[in-house]
Write a protein that holds these residues in place. Structure first.
Motif, PDB file in Angstrom:
ATOM      1  N   ASN A  97      69.600 -41.568  55.713  1.00 21.81           N
ATOM      2  CA  ASN A  97      69.747 -40.124  55.878  1.00 21.81           C
ATOM      3  C   ASN A  97      69.450 -39.410  54.564  1.00 21.81           C
ATOM      4  O   ASN A  97      70.183 -38.542  54.136  1.00 21.81           O
ATOM      5  CB  ASN A  97      71.157 -39.788  56.361  1.00 21.81           C
ATOM      6  N   ASN A  98      68.361 -39.826  53.918  1.00 24.81           N
ATOM      7  CA  ASN A  98      67.996 -39.252  52.619  1.00 24.81           C
ATOM      8  C   ASN A  98      69.168 -39.314  51.643  1.00 24.81           C
ATOM      9  O   ASN A  98      69.485 -38.336  50.956  1.00 24.81           O
ATOM     10  CB  ASN A  98      67.518 -37.805  52.782  1.00 24.81           C
ATOM     11  N   SER A 116      62.153 -44.068  48.578  1.00 22.46           N
ATOM     12  CA  SER A 116      61.267 -42.949  48.263  1.00 22.46           C
ATOM     13  C   SER A 116      61.807 -42.264  47.012  1.00 22.46           C
ATOM     14  O   SER A 116      62.949 -42.477  46.617  1.00 22.46           O
ATOM     15  CB  SER A 116      61.173 -41.943  49.419  1.00 22.46           C
ATOM     16  N   LYS A 117      60.943 -41.440  46.398  1.00 23.40           N
ATOM     17  CA  LYS A 117      61.373 -40.708  45.204  1.00 23.40           C
ATOM     18  C   LYS A 117      60.879 -39.269  45.296  1.00 23.40           C
ATOM     19  O   LYS A 117      59.675 -39.009  45.341  1.00 23.40           O
ATOM     20  CB  LYS A 117      60.837 -41.337  43.918  1.00 23.40           C
ATOM     21  N   SER A 118      61.819 -38.347  45.357  1.00 26.78           N
ATOM     22  CA  SER A 118      61.498 -36.926  45.404  1.00 26.78           C
ATOM     23  C   SER A 118      62.039 -36.272  44.135  1.00 26.78           C
ATOM     24  O   SER A 118      62.171 -36.917  43.099  1.00 26.78           O
ATOM     25  CB  SER A 118      62.100 -36.284  46.662  1.00 26.78           C
ATOM     26  N   ASN A 119      62.364 -34.995  44.196  1.00 21.49           N
ATOM     27  CA  ASN A 119      62.948 -34.280  43.071  1.00 21.49           C
ATOM     28  C   ASN A 119      64.056 -33.372  43.580  1.00 21.49           C
ATOM     29  O   ASN A 119      63.974 -32.834  44.677  1.00 21.49           O
ATOM     30  CB  ASN A 119      61.906 -33.393  42.364  1.00 21.49           C
ATOM     31  N   TYR A 120      65.086 -33.191  42.745  1.00 21.40           N
ATOM     32  CA  TYR A 120      66.030 -32.127  43.036  1.00 21.40           C
ATOM     33  C   TYR A 120      65.278 -30.811  42.871  1.00 21.40           C
ATOM     34  O   TYR A 120      64.468 -30.653  41.949  1.00 21.40           O
ATOM     35  CB  TYR A 120      67.207 -32.162  42.063  1.00 21.40           C
ATOM     36  N   ALA A 121      65.534 -29.867  43.768  1.00 15.19           N
ATOM     37  CA  ALA A 121      64.794 -28.608  43.714  1.00 15.19           C
ATOM     38  C   ALA A 121      65.635 -27.465  44.263  1.00 15.19           C
ATOM     39  O   ALA A 121      66.647 -27.676  44.928  1.00 15.19           O
ATOM     40  CB  ALA A 121      63.494 -28.727  44.511  1.00 15.19           C
ATOM     41  N   THR A 122      65.194 -26.244  43.975  1.00 15.42           N
ATOM     42  CA  THR A 122      65.834 -25.061  44.526  1.00 15.42           C
ATOM     43  C   THR A 122      64.841 -24.322  45.419  1.00 15.42           C
ATOM     44  O   THR A 122      63.636 -24.341  45.175  1.00 15.42           O
ATOM     45  CB  THR A 122      66.296 -24.093  43.418  1.00 15.42           C
ATOM     46  N   PHE A 191      70.357 -19.166  46.594  1.00 11.67           N
ATOM     47  CA  PHE A 191      69.431 -20.300  46.542  1.00 11.67           C
ATOM     48  C   PHE A 191      69.944 -21.429  47.418  1.00 11.67           C
ATOM     49  O   PHE A 191      71.090 -21.409  47.880  1.00 11.67           O
ATOM     50  CB  PHE A 191      69.275 -20.804  45.099  1.00 11.67           C
ATOM     51  N   LEU A 192      69.095 -22.406  47.628  1.00 14.52           N
ATOM     52  CA  LEU A 192      69.512 -23.651  48.262  1.00 14.52           C
ATOM     53  C   LEU A 192      69.119 -24.790  47.339  1.00 14.52           C
ATOM     54  O   LEU A 192      68.023 -24.790  46.763  1.00 14.52           O
ATOM     55  CB  LEU A 192      68.845 -23.825  49.630  1.00 14.52           C
ATOM     56  N   PHE A 193      70.013 -25.757  47.191  1.00 16.95           N
ATOM     57  CA  PHE A 193      69.788 -26.908  46.315  1.00 16.95           C
ATOM     58  C   PHE A 193      69.640 -28.141  47.184  1.00 16.95           C
ATOM     59  O   PHE A 193      70.552 -28.507  47.920  1.00 16.95           O
ATOM     60  CB  PHE A 193      70.981 -27.049  45.364  1.00 16.95           C
ATOM     61  N   TYR A 194      68.456 -28.757  47.119  1.00 13.50           N
ATOM     62  CA  TYR A 194      68.166 -29.873  48.019  1.00 13.50           C
ATOM     63  C   TYR A 194      67.047 -30.701  47.399  1.00 13.50           C
ATOM     64  O   TYR A 194      66.691 -30.517  46.241  1.00 13.50           O
ATOM     65  CB  TYR A 194      67.739 -29.305  49.387  1.00 13.50           C
ATOM     66  N   ASP A 195      66.474 -31.615  48.191  1.00 21.51           N
ATOM     67  CA  ASP A 195      65.326 -32.356  47.663  1.00 21.51           C
ATOM     68  C   ASP A 195      64.043 -31.600  48.000  1.00 21.51           C
ATOM     69  O   ASP A 195      63.942 -30.927  49.036  1.00 21.51           O
ATOM     70  CB  ASP A 195      65.279 -33.788  48.218  1.00 21.51           C
ATOM     71  N   ALA A 196      63.061 -31.727  47.115  1.00 22.12           N
ATOM     72  CA  ALA A 196      61.825 -30.941  47.232  1.00 22.12           C
ATOM     73  C   ALA A 196      61.073 -31.223  48.528  1.00 22.12           C
ATOM     74  O   ALA A 196      60.521 -30.306  49.144  1.00 22.12           O
ATOM     75  CB  ALA A 196      60.923 -31.229  46.031  1.00 22.12           C
ATOM     76  N   GLY A 225      66.507 -38.345  42.212  1.00 19.96           N
ATOM     77  CA  GLY A 225      65.486 -38.212  43.241  1.00 19.96           C
ATOM     78  C   GLY A 225      65.241 -39.435  44.090  1.00 19.96           C
ATOM     79  O   GLY A 225      64.456 -39.379  45.041  1.00 19.96           O
ATOM     80  N   LEU A 226      65.890 -40.548  43.782  1.00 16.47           N
ATOM     81  CA  LEU A 226      65.665 -41.770  44.540  1.00 16.47           C
ATOM     82  C   LEU A 226      66.474 -41.752  45.838  1.00 16.47           C
ATOM     83  O   LEU A 226      67.610 -41.292  45.873  1.00 16.47           O
ATOM     84  CB  LEU A 226      66.055 -42.999  43.711  1.00 16.47           C
ATOM     85  N   GLU A 227      65.866 -42.263  46.883  1.00 17.40           N
ATOM     86  CA  GLU A 227      66.500 -42.301  48.200  1.00 17.40           C
ATOM     87  C   GLU A 227      66.795 -43.743  48.595  1.00 17.40           C
ATOM     88  O   GLU A 227      66.001 -44.647  48.307  1.00 17.40           O
ATOM     89  CB  GLU A 227      65.590 -41.669  49.248  1.00 17.40           C
ATOM     90  N   TYR A 228      67.923 -43.960  49.268  1.00 14.52           N
ATOM     91  CA  TYR A 228      68.368 -45.305  49.608  1.00 14.52           C
ATOM     92  C   TYR A 228      68.879 -45.396  51.048  1.00 14.52           C
ATOM     93  O   TYR A 228      69.229 -44.388  51.655  1.00 14.52           O
ATOM     94  CB  TYR A 228      69.524 -45.741  48.692  1.00 14.52           C
ATOM     95  N   ILE A 229      68.960 -46.623  51.533  1.00 11.07           N
ATOM     96  CA  ILE A 229      69.680 -46.942  52.761  1.00 11.07           C
ATOM     97  C   ILE A 229      71.057 -47.445  52.339  1.00 11.07           C
ATOM     98  O   ILE A 229      71.181 -48.183  51.366  1.00 11.07           O
ATOM     99  CB  ILE A 229      68.939 -48.015  53.581  1.00 11.07           C
TER     100      ILE A 229
END
Length: 274
Positions: A97-98, A116-122, A191-196, A225-229
């Motif tokens: 679930n990300n 996967s690897k994303s970024n923290y973003a606004t 703002f919203l704080f989530y993954d990009a 930014g790393l995502e796991y199970i």
């Protein structure tokens, strides 16, 4: 006559036993059914379309357990706040679930290798840019209680008591990401704080007039930014973790993960993974 009848019955018994021993075993009956919990509301990682489970996390999980001799994978939609408590209770054996890494979660749960690897973003109104946590001082946001994003901002507030705190409005899990983005667009929150990846996907899908800005610098350490199970931290969880990690390595090597990343994320968010 009695001897002949006994002889025939003996032969029939031996024949039945022989047939029983040579009948093929139903491999599926030996598989252990495991339940993967997901909120089905974190596109493009996990969502539902025509009542079918979809998304990068979902298809990757299917690929991981495809042709498994030991496991039969099933999915269940669960409110985000109930996922981890369900794993604690043994109702679910894993979740995709990300999920990002946090020390608090690591004390209770096992993590797979990153997927996967994303970024923290606004996400903000066009013309407004927040590219650091310090920029969020005095601004308002909506978050789920217990989420990794809430934990990051709660930590910032605790460590920066000399500054105006970030106003965190905790919302029910029934409030979707799209609804929260709509609240940014309407000015209800700043703002919203989530993954990009998720922000860009929903903003494009819903045609919101919002912009996404990556947070610069380290937010959560080397696992940013790393995502796991996630798995339960018990014997079964360790067995599952080992199986899943082996499959992740294989699927990264054969290009499956890269293919799924391009399909759902619109780019390669896996090749940089160690």
């Amino acid at each position: 006559m009695k001897k002949s009848l006994a002889y025939v019955l003996t032969l029939l018994s031996l024949l039945v036993i022989g047939l029983t021993l040579t009948l093929p075993v139903d491999a599926a009956s030996k598989k252990k059914t495991i339940v993967l919990a997901t909120d089905s509301d974190t596109a493009p990682f996990t969502y539902k379309e025509d009542d079918k489970f979809k998304g990068y996390d979902i298809e990757l999980a299917k690929a991981i357990f495809k042709d498994s001799k030991d496991y039969k994978l099933t999915f269940e939609t669960v409110p985000f706040s109930s996922i981890l408590t369900g794993i604690d209770a043994g109702r679910y054996q894993l979740s995709a679930n990300n999920f990002n890494y946090s020390e608090e979660r690591a004390e209770k749960y096992l993590f797979s290798d990153p997927i996967s690897k994303s970024n923290y973003a606004t996400a903000t109104k066009d013309g407004v840019t927040y590219d650091s946590l310090d920029d969020l001082s005095g601004k308002s946001v909506e978050l789920y209680t217990g989420s990794n994003y809430a934990a990051v901002l709660e930590k910032w507030n605790k460590e920066h008591t000399d500054k105006t705190p970030i106003t965190i409005n905790y919302v029910a899990n029934s409030v979707t990401l799209a609804q929260r983005l709509q609240n940014v667009e309407s000015g209800k929150i700043d703002f919203l704080f989530y993954d990009a990846i998720s922000l860009k996907t929903v903003i494009e899908d819903q045609d919101f007039d919002l912009k996404v800005t990556n947070i610069e610098g380290s937010v959560g350490g080397d696992k940013d930014g790393l995502e796991y199970i996630l798995f339960a931290d018990d014997a079964e969880g360790k067995k599952l973790q080992s199986f899943v990690n082996k499959r992740i390595k294989a699927l990264k090597k054969d290009g499956t993960m890269k293919k799924l990343s391009k399909k759902y994320f619109g780019g390669d968010y896996v090749s940089s993974l160690d």
